[in-house]
Motif scaffolding. Structure first.
Motif, short mmCIF file in Angstrom:
data_model
loop_
_atom_site.label_atom_id
_atom_site.label_comp_id
_atom_site.label_asym_id
_atom_site.label_seq_id
_atom_site.Cartn_x
_atom_site.Cartn_y
_atom_site.Cartn_z
N SER A 58 0.98 7.99 -10.66
CA SER A 58 2.34 7.47 -10.49
C SER A 58 3.32 8.62 -10.28
O SER A 58 3.18 9.69 -10.89
CB SER A 58 2.78 6.66 -11.73
N THR B 8 2.09 2.37 -8.76
CA THR B 8 1.28 3.57 -8.58
C THR B 8 1.21 3.95 -7.10
O THR B 8 1.36 3.11 -6.22
CB THR B 8 -0.16 3.36 -9.10
N CYS C 298 0.85 -1.19 0.00
CA CYS C 298 0.00 0.00 0.00
C CYS C 298 0.89 1.24 0.00
O CYS C 298 1.34 1.70 1.06
CB CYS C 298 -0.91 0.00 1.21
N GLU C 299 1.13 1.76 -1.18
CA GLU C 299 1.92 2.98 -1.31
C GLU C 299 1.11 4.16 -0.78
O GLU C 299 -0.09 4.29 -1.05
CB GLU C 299 2.28 3.23 -2.77
N GLY D 197 -1.49 5.73 -5.95
CA GLY D 197 -2.88 5.91 -5.58
C GLY D 197 -3.78 5.91 -6.79
O GLY D 197 -3.32 5.80 -7.94
N ARG D 198 -5.06 6.00 -6.52
CA ARG D 198 -6.04 6.07 -7.61
C ARG D 198 -7.06 7.14 -7.25
O ARG D 198 -7.50 7.25 -6.10
CB ARG D 198 -6.73 4.73 -7.79
N PHE E 261 -5.17 6.07 -12.18
CA PHE E 261 -4.03 5.66 -11.38
C PHE E 261 -2.92 6.71 -11.47
O PHE E 261 -2.59 7.17 -12.57
CB PHE E 261 -3.50 4.30 -11.83
N ASN F 149 -2.64 3.97 -2.29
CA ASN F 149 -2.85 2.94 -3.30
C ASN F 149 -3.70 1.81 -2.72
O ASN F 149 -3.19 0.74 -2.38
CB ASN F 149 -1.49 2.40 -3.77
#
Length: 614
Positions: free
Chosen positions: A470, A374, A353-354, A376-377, A468, A367
């Protein structure tokens, strides 16, 4: 029967359509519900004129689950009650012996140990604001930290006495009160806490001392090298310590190998443990050889990381026990795609989990999907709650691109742009302690319309068609190396004090097999002087922490500037440190020889292969 068949077919078709058109629908919905629930809790606190800090939550948990293990450190278990009572004793010592009062600022210079938490909570209980000091910083930066936060008292950890070499006298001359956990600092004006704790009361001090009703009231300063240069202390972020609440449970065991002076360990790690009512395994320092042994011994389920940490684990010799553990999740930042894949292939399907966000920032990405590469979104609902934009950035001029009206230009999906976060009532920006100038420098105004304001994150990001996000790179005056932010302006100031250096331009370059960027400096030598690698080495080792020392030096005759008269970094960054492609002399730091030595092709190749350690 026909109706049931039609209904079943309809549900099947709709399910397949949802997976095809909205493949992340349920994960997004669940995540957004948690975000909204958290936002509602904050708004309720505002309506009640209350602020719930890490300390407030800890006191609640100490009353609810007093006998539950809170911290496991070097084989010893400390329950919530243990830390509560010891912090109470320390609070009484600070009031009665150190004469500390509500509103005072106290600096803490400690390595990872349970007493770090006890000192933190004790000071918070009597209403003091606390400044966590990086144990890697040298004398010059240490003094700067005191000037930034206004601390008049310093608490030194059990094994941090050596860090005061060369600066203790200056602190005492400036009337800074110094308290040591142990009697290992020989000076008549330095007092010891350990011999006073046992005699102190373990009853709680009055809650009125630490209670606060204003979210802007500074309770904790965590120093960060941001786009403004030297380490600056933003006030305690009121939300980051609840991040683990999105994924964890009270049954989790959280492994914290990162330094507590960073917000990742102290707020997300310790704060998250407290929020959940969970248990954490605290390490003095990260050890690749001990990591999985610890995880198996303590049944660790969640661990904290920075990208470099996962690379170290992946590079460690393989064993038959690599997938024998209960770890289900890692929470952190800076994990590259290649390391991410290698890590999961080797150690199992651990969800990574970034988390993206700065200590002082007003925006956070998580994320929650777990897509590799990535941070997150986003979606339209998230953008309604947290307004941000990616704008075009001119790398050569080192500034955002503007249209003919002077406003920034948004990028298209898939394009790289500078991330800006809008300042609003929902996403306020409190800035840096004691410096309106530096806070204002972080804000961009009149970005899209007259009167708007955005926080400049200094990060280049991309957002694809699926939302997403990055991370791509840092811009401006900072880069990351060994998991730390490096302020180029601070490094340049130190190098500029060396007598043979006329001008210096500091930047970061990519090195194969390493996360982030290694420090490099383009230098112009003064007329009638010569480059002295040994003198420069002694200067950077004395005045800079290891992660901030330039690994490479490039001698130049002329320093390239932008059209706006700023030092040009882009071309230097692009050209790297390959002696075969650069006609100017290059040098590399050599700790064995205690000097900067000529960077030759064989040395360059040994760096690429990993034979020569950086």
């Amino acid at each position: 029967e026909l109706f049931v068949t039609v209904l079943f077919s309809y549900r099947t078709i709709m399910s397949r359509m949802r997976k095809l058109c909205f493949p992340y629908f349920w994960k997004d919905a669940l995540f957004l519900l948690k975000v909204i629930r958290y936002g509602v809790r904050l708004e309720l606190y505002k309506l009640k004129s209350e602020v719930c800090t890490v300390l407030d939550r800890f006191i609640q948990q100490a009353q609810r689950i007093p006998d539950k293990p809170f911290v496991i450190f070097e084989g010893l278990i400390y329950t919530y009650r243990d830390v509560e009572l010891r912090s109470n004793r320390l609070a009484h010592v600070f009031i009665q012996q150190a004469n500390l009062r509500k509103g005072d600022c106290v600096a803490v210079l400690m390595s990872n140990e349970p007493d770090f938490l006890c000192v933190w909570f004790a000071l918070a209980k009597i209403g003091c604001s606390i400044a966590f000091l990086n144990t890697n910083i040298k004398s010059r930066s240490l003094l700067h930290c005191f000037n930034s936060c206004g601390a008049r008292t310093l608490v030194v950890g059990s094994d941090a006495a050596d860090l005061l070499d060369g600066v203790l006298t200056t602190l005492l001359e400036d009337n800074i009160e110094v308290w040591a956990m142990k009697s290992n600092i020989e000076h008549p004006r330095v007092q010891t806490l350990l011999d006073k704790i046992d005699a102190a009361s373990d009853q709680p001090v009055t809650g009125a001392l630490h209670r606060t009703t204003n979210i802007k009231t500074p309770t904790l300063y965590i120093f960060t090298s941001g786009t403004t240069g030297d380490d600056q202390p933003p006030a305690e972020p009121q939300g980051s310590w609840r991040i683990l609440g999105f994924w964890g449970t009270q049954d989790d065991v959280i492994y914290i190998p990162l330094p507590l002076y960073h917000s990742a360990a102290s707020l997300i790690g310790i704060g998250g443990t407290i929020e959940l009512g969970a248990t954490c395994v605290l390490k003095k320092k990260f050890s690749a050889s001990q990591f999985w042994k610890d995880c198996r011994q303590h049944n660790v389920t969640i661990f904290q990381y920075i990208g470099e940490l996962c690379r170290y684990l992946s590079n460690h010799p393989k064993t038959e026990l690599d997938k024998v553990h209960k770890v289900r999740m890692g929470v952190g930042n800076g994990l590259r795609q290649d390391v991410w894949r290698d890590f999961q292939n080797r150690f199992g399907n651990i969800k990574m989990c970034e988390v993206y966000g700065s200590t002082e920032g007003n925006l956070c990405f998580m994320n929650h999907i777990g897509k590799i590469g990535t941070v997150g979104r986003s979606n339209f609902i998230y953008k309604l709650l947290f307004k941000y934009d990616l704008v075009k950035y001119d790398m050569v001029r080192d500034e955002p691109e503007k249209d003919r009206y002077g406003f920034c230009k948004r990028v298209q999906h898939g394009e790289t742009g500078l991330l800006l976060s809008k300042v609003s009532a929902l996403s306020p920006f409190f800035g840096y302690a004691g410096s309106k100038q530096l806070t204002e420098k972080k804000i961009m105004r009149n970005v899209f319309v007259k009167g708007d304001a955005y926080v400049n994150t200094g990060d280049l990001m991309t957002e694809d068609n699926d939302g997403f996000i990055s991370f791509r790179d840092r811009v401006g005056d900072t880069f990351r190396w060994k998991g730390e932010n490096v302020a180029t302006t601070e490094v340049a100031e130190v190098l500029g004090l060396v007598d043979f250096i006329q001008e210096v331009n500091v930047y970061g370059v990519e090195v194969v097999g390493h996360e982030g960027r290694a420090g490099m400096a383009a230098v112009i030598v003064r007329p009638e002087h010569t480059f002295d690698g040994e003198k420069l080495f002694n200067s950077v080792v004395r005045d800079l922490p290891g992660y901030a020392r330039p690994l490479f030096i490039r001698l130049q005759e002329v320093m390239e500037m932008t059209s706006t008269f700023k030092q040009q970094k882009f071309h230097l960054v692009q050209s790297g440190f390959n002696p075969s492609f650069i006609s100017e002399l290059l040098f590399v730091i050599d700790y064995k020889l205690g000097s900067y030595v000529l960077l030759t092709e064989p040395i360059f190749q040994s760096i690429l292969t990993g034979e020569r350690k950086l």
